[in-house]
Design a protein around this motif. Structure first.
Motif, PDB file in Angstrom:
ATOM      1  N   LEU A 222      22.448 -11.084  22.053  1.00 38.64           N
ATOM      2  CA  LEU A 222      22.795 -11.139  20.635  1.00 38.64           C
ATOM      3  C   LEU A 222      21.552 -10.844  19.799  1.00 38.64           C
ATOM      4  CD1 LEU A 222      25.094 -14.301  20.601  1.00 38.64           C
ATOM      5  CD2 LEU A 222      25.679 -11.930  21.104  1.00 38.64           C
ATOM      6  N   LEU A 223      21.648  -9.858  18.930  1.00 38.97           N
ATOM      7  CA  LEU A 223      20.492  -9.342  18.212  1.00 38.97           C
ATOM      8  C   LEU A 223      20.538  -9.711  16.736  1.00 38.97           C
ATOM      9  CD1 LEU A 223      20.607  -5.726  19.717  1.00 38.97           C
ATOM     10  CD2 LEU A 223      19.360  -7.714  20.615  1.00 38.97           C
ATOM     11  N   GLN A 233      20.213 -12.257  10.288  1.00 40.20           N
ATOM     12  CA  GLN A 233      21.576 -11.740  10.301  1.00 40.20           C
ATOM     13  C   GLN A 233      21.902 -11.160  11.671  1.00 40.20           C
ATOM     14  OE1 GLN A 233      23.482 -12.254   7.819  1.00 40.20           O
ATOM     15  NE2 GLN A 233      22.220 -12.451   5.989  1.00 40.20           N
ATOM     16  N   HIS A 234      23.084 -11.487  12.170  1.00 40.70           N
ATOM     17  CA  HIS A 234      23.540 -10.937  13.458  1.00 40.70           C
ATOM     18  C   HIS A 234      23.926  -9.476  13.247  1.00 40.70           C
ATOM     19  CE1 HIS A 234      25.414 -10.456  17.277  1.00 40.70           C
ATOM     20  NE2 HIS A 234      26.659 -10.494  16.821  1.00 40.70           N
ATOM     21  N   VAL A 235      23.259  -8.562  13.946  1.00 39.72           N
ATOM     22  CA  VAL A 235      23.472  -7.134  13.694  1.00 39.72           C
ATOM     23  C   VAL A 235      24.143  -6.400  14.842  1.00 39.72           C
ATOM     24  CG1 VAL A 235      21.597  -6.937  12.026  1.00 39.72           C
ATOM     25  CG2 VAL A 235      21.106  -6.611  14.463  1.00 39.72           C
ATOM     26  N   GLY A 236      24.335  -7.071  15.991  1.00 43.74           N
ATOM     27  CA  GLY A 236      24.984  -6.386  17.099  1.00 43.74           C
ATOM     28  C   GLY A 236      24.561  -6.954  18.435  1.00 43.74           C
ATOM     29  N   VAL A 237      24.932  -6.216  19.486  1.00 47.49           N
ATOM     30  CA  VAL A 237      24.657  -6.683  20.849  1.00 47.49           C
ATOM     31  C   VAL A 237      24.068  -5.561  21.682  1.00 47.49           C
ATOM     32  CG1 VAL A 237      26.549  -8.351  20.744  1.00 47.49           C
ATOM     33  CG2 VAL A 237      26.965  -6.086  21.726  1.00 47.49           C
ATOM     34  N   CYS A 238      23.488  -5.975  22.788  1.00 43.86           N
ATOM     35  CA  CYS A 238      22.975  -5.063  23.812  1.00 43.86           C
ATOM     36  C   CYS A 238      23.599  -5.516  25.118  1.00 43.86           C
ATOM     37  CB  CYS A 238      21.458  -5.147  23.846  1.00 43.86           C
ATOM     38  SG  CYS A 238      20.680  -4.023  25.010  1.00 43.86           S
ATOM     39  N   ALA A 239      24.335  -4.638  25.795  1.00 44.02           N
ATOM     40  CA  ALA A 239      25.168  -5.132  26.892  1.00 44.02           C
ATOM     41  C   ALA A 239      25.133  -4.317  28.177  1.00 44.02           C
ATOM     42  CB  ALA A 239      26.624  -5.224  26.414  1.00 44.02           C
ATOM     43  N   SER A 240      24.441  -3.209  28.221  1.00 41.87           N
ATOM     44  CA  SER A 240      24.506  -2.340  29.406  1.00 41.87           C
ATOM     45  C   SER A 240      23.380  -2.669  30.390  1.00 41.87           C
ATOM     46  CB  SER A 240      24.436  -0.869  28.980  1.00 41.87           C
ATOM     47  OG  SER A 240      25.524  -0.539  28.172  1.00 41.87           O
ATOM     48  N   ARG A 279      25.859 -12.883   8.377  1.00 41.76           N
ATOM     49  CA  ARG A 279      26.428 -12.399   9.635  1.00 41.76           C
ATOM     50  C   ARG A 279      25.970 -13.284  10.784  1.00 41.76           C
ATOM     51  NH1 ARG A 279      29.099  -8.049  10.008  1.00 41.76           N
ATOM     52  NH2 ARG A 279      28.612  -7.970  12.234  1.00 41.76           N
ATOM     53  N   MET A 280      26.946 -13.800  11.549  1.00 48.60           N
ATOM     54  CA  MET A 280      26.683 -14.633  12.718  1.00 48.60           C
ATOM     55  C   MET A 280      27.635 -14.225  13.830  1.00 48.60           C
ATOM     56  SD  MET A 280      26.201 -18.417  11.005  1.00 48.60           S
ATOM     57  CE  MET A 280      27.543 -18.203   9.825  1.00 48.60           C
ATOM     58  N   PRO A 281      27.279 -14.506  15.089  1.00 48.42           N
ATOM     59  CA  PRO A 281      28.213 -14.201  16.176  1.00 48.42           C
ATOM     60  C   PRO A 281      29.431 -15.113  16.107  1.00 48.42           C
ATOM     61  CG  PRO A 281      26.368 -15.467  17.009  1.00 48.42           C
ATOM     62  CD  PRO A 281      26.043 -15.115  15.575  1.00 48.42           C
ATOM     63  N   GLY A 282      30.553 -14.631  16.636  1.00 42.17           N
ATOM     64  CA  GLY A 282      31.757 -15.450  16.679  1.00 42.17           C
ATOM     65  C   GLY A 282      32.564 -15.401  15.415  1.00 42.17           C
ATOM     66  N   ALA A 283      32.377 -14.358  14.589  1.00 42.04           N
ATOM     67  CA  ALA A 283      33.162 -14.252  13.355  1.00 42.04           C
ATOM     68  C   ALA A 283      34.637 -14.151  13.685  1.00 42.04           C
ATOM     69  CB  ALA A 283      32.720 -13.031  12.553  1.00 42.04           C
ATOM     70  N   PRO A 284      35.496 -14.864  12.958  1.00 46.39           N
ATOM     71  CA  PRO A 284      36.931 -14.774  13.199  1.00 46.39           C
ATOM     72  C   PRO A 284      37.402 -13.332  13.079  1.00 46.39           C
ATOM     73  CG  PRO A 284      36.423 -16.545  11.654  1.00 46.39           C
ATOM     74  CD  PRO A 284      35.168 -15.764  11.840  1.00 46.39           C
ATOM     75  N   ARG A 315      25.098  -3.660  10.033  1.00 44.04           N
ATOM     76  CA  ARG A 315      25.134  -3.936  11.472  1.00 44.04           C
ATOM     77  C   ARG A 315      25.141  -2.623  12.245  1.00 44.04           C
ATOM     78  NH1 ARG A 315      30.282  -2.760  13.250  1.00 44.04           N
ATOM     79  NH2 ARG A 315      31.933  -2.753  11.673  1.00 44.04           N
ATOM     80  N   PHE A 316      24.843  -2.704  13.546  1.00 44.26           N
ATOM     81  CA  PHE A 316      24.940  -1.527  14.387  1.00 44.26           C
ATOM     82  C   PHE A 316      26.414  -1.219  14.626  1.00 44.26           C
ATOM     83  CE2 PHE A 316      20.822  -3.419  15.983  1.00 44.26           C
ATOM     84  CZ  PHE A 316      20.016  -2.513  15.330  1.00 44.26           C
ATOM     85  N   ARG A 317      26.786   0.044  14.487  1.00 50.08           N
ATOM     86  CA  ARG A 317      28.184   0.432  14.623  1.00 50.08           C
ATOM     87  C   ARG A 317      28.666   0.307  16.072  1.00 50.08           C
ATOM     88  NH1 ARG A 317      32.480   1.519  15.891  1.00 50.08           N
ATOM     89  NH2 ARG A 317      33.834   3.222  15.263  1.00 50.08           N
ATOM     90  N   HIS A 318      27.784   0.634  17.043  1.00 50.46           N
ATOM     91  CA  HIS A 318      28.142   0.568  18.458  1.00 50.46           C
ATOM     92  C   HIS A 318      27.170  -0.335  19.208  1.00 50.46           C
ATOM     93  CE1 HIS A 318      29.598   4.675  17.159  1.00 50.46           C
ATOM     94  NE2 HIS A 318      30.700   4.131  17.613  1.00 50.46           N
TER      95      HIS A 318
END
Length: 359
Positions: A222-223, A233-240, A279-284, A315-318
């Motif tokens: 979580l970035l 602010q939560h802007v996105g994730v890194c997952a690969s 912006r935070m993770p877990g937004a409804p 936020r990052f789009r992808h």
């Protein structure tokens, strides 16, 4: 509905490349909902990339397609929404709502457009076996007199112009460039096209992670970035990550792990009202349904460099791509100010009526 190509149809796809290849047909890469539009007289159906119907979410496109496309045809294209000359993907997401009254209200306040870039059937003819070049010629002829909110996507065979588009169109919110081999038929669900997307890097604060669906290993990082008021602010994730690396990350990040989110910048992540203030993770979200949105809080003391292709607002789009740890960076220095801002470009100029396809 009785067409030579019947729903559902999965669209032809693209594989990623680092550079724009020569000798192809080039189009902008639209950042919207991919859709196959079927028209048989008064009957209109919009199918998603997975084949599921989209028609009820974009009721304003039904009369628009009746007025602007041939009486019997199948079109491949993109549903987009623009605000102030820029594509707005978040406005599209708002349409996927169970309440018909809300969908119709949004259809009036933020109407969608359909950008057509391929023709799969016309009248009684199935065109999927014809080449890209033949289909493009037929599409341009079929939509010669189209009017907003239905558009014919600009296309060219000039690679230098495509490179210019790649640089200019990002300012209107477009994703990059699609290159299509001129002599291939339309093959649903096959990656025969090429997509070239922008890539930039940013140094982000690592503030937590989610576990992988397979078990207690890292699923996504979580970035965060600090805004002008000093809020993370939560802007996105890194997952690969390979599975072995996911396991290693659990041990590597253990010294940063917090027993609870108390004292964390995103401590109020379960409070729906708090999401309106930052912006935070877990937004409804109606997309997540009953999905477990819990995450493991980490002390925001580590910085990682990630690659990203596109920003959607704040936020990052992808999903981003991990590049490296940055032990030399102070987390407090990871702000939005580092992000490169593309030169503004009005989407209306991109969608101006195109001339004949340049050779």
């Amino acid at each position: 509905m009785d067409l030579p190509v019947m729903p559902p149809v999965k669209p032809m796809l693209a594989k990623t490349a680092a550079k724009i290849p020569a000798g192809m047909q080039y189009e902008a890469k639209w950042d919207g909902f991919r859709a196959i539009a079927f028209r048989d007289g008064d009957e209109i159906e919009l199918g998603s990339r997975t084949g599921k119907p989209l028609t009820r979410y974009f009721p304003e496109l039904v009369p628009a397609l009746r007025a602007n496309v041939p009486p019997r045809c199948v079109l491949d294209g993109e549903i987009v929404i623009a605000r102030d000359g820029l594509l707005d993907f978040d406005a599209l997401l708002e349409r996927i709502h169970p309440a018909d009254s809300r969908v119709r209200m949004l259809a009036e306040t933020t109407p969608a457009a359909f950008v057509a870039f391929d023709l799969l059937a016309l009248g009684d003819d199935d065109l999927m076996g014809r080449s890209t070049a033949e289909r493009r010629d037929a599409l341009a002829a079929a939509l010669r007199d189209t009017a907003p909110p239905v558009y014919l996507a600009p296309a060219t065979r000039d690679v230098e112009l495509a490179r210019e588009w790649f640089a200019r169109f990002e300012g209107a919110g477009l994703d990059g460039v699609i290159a299509k081999p001129l002599n291939v038929p339309y093959r649903p669900d096959e990656r025969l096209m090429v997509k070239v997307k922008h890539e930039r890097t940013a140094d982000c604060v690592l503030a937590g992670y989610r576990q992988h669906k397979s078990g207690p290993v890292v699923g996504s990082l979580l970035l965060g970035l600090y805004d002008g008021a000093g809020r993370l602010q939560h802007v996105g994730v890194c997952a690969s990550f390979p599975m072995r690396r996911r396991e290693e990350l659990v041990a590597e990040l253990e010294p940063l792990r917090m027993e609870s989110a108390e004292g964390h910048p995103w401590a109020a992540w379960q409070d729906e009202e708090a999401h309106t203030r930052g912006r935070m993770p877990g937004a409804p979200s109606r997309w997540t349904g009953t999905k477990d949105l819990s995450w493991v809080p980490l002390r925001p003391e580590r910085v990682c460099e990630v690659a990203y292709d596109h920003m959607q607002g704040d936020r990052f789009r992808h999903t981003t791509q991990f590049r490296r740890w940055r032990p030399d960076r102070d987390p407090a220095s990871c702000t939005y100010a580092q992000l490169e801002e593309p030169v503004s470009y009005d989407l209306r100029e991109v969608l101006a009526p195109p001339d004949e396809l340049p050779e």
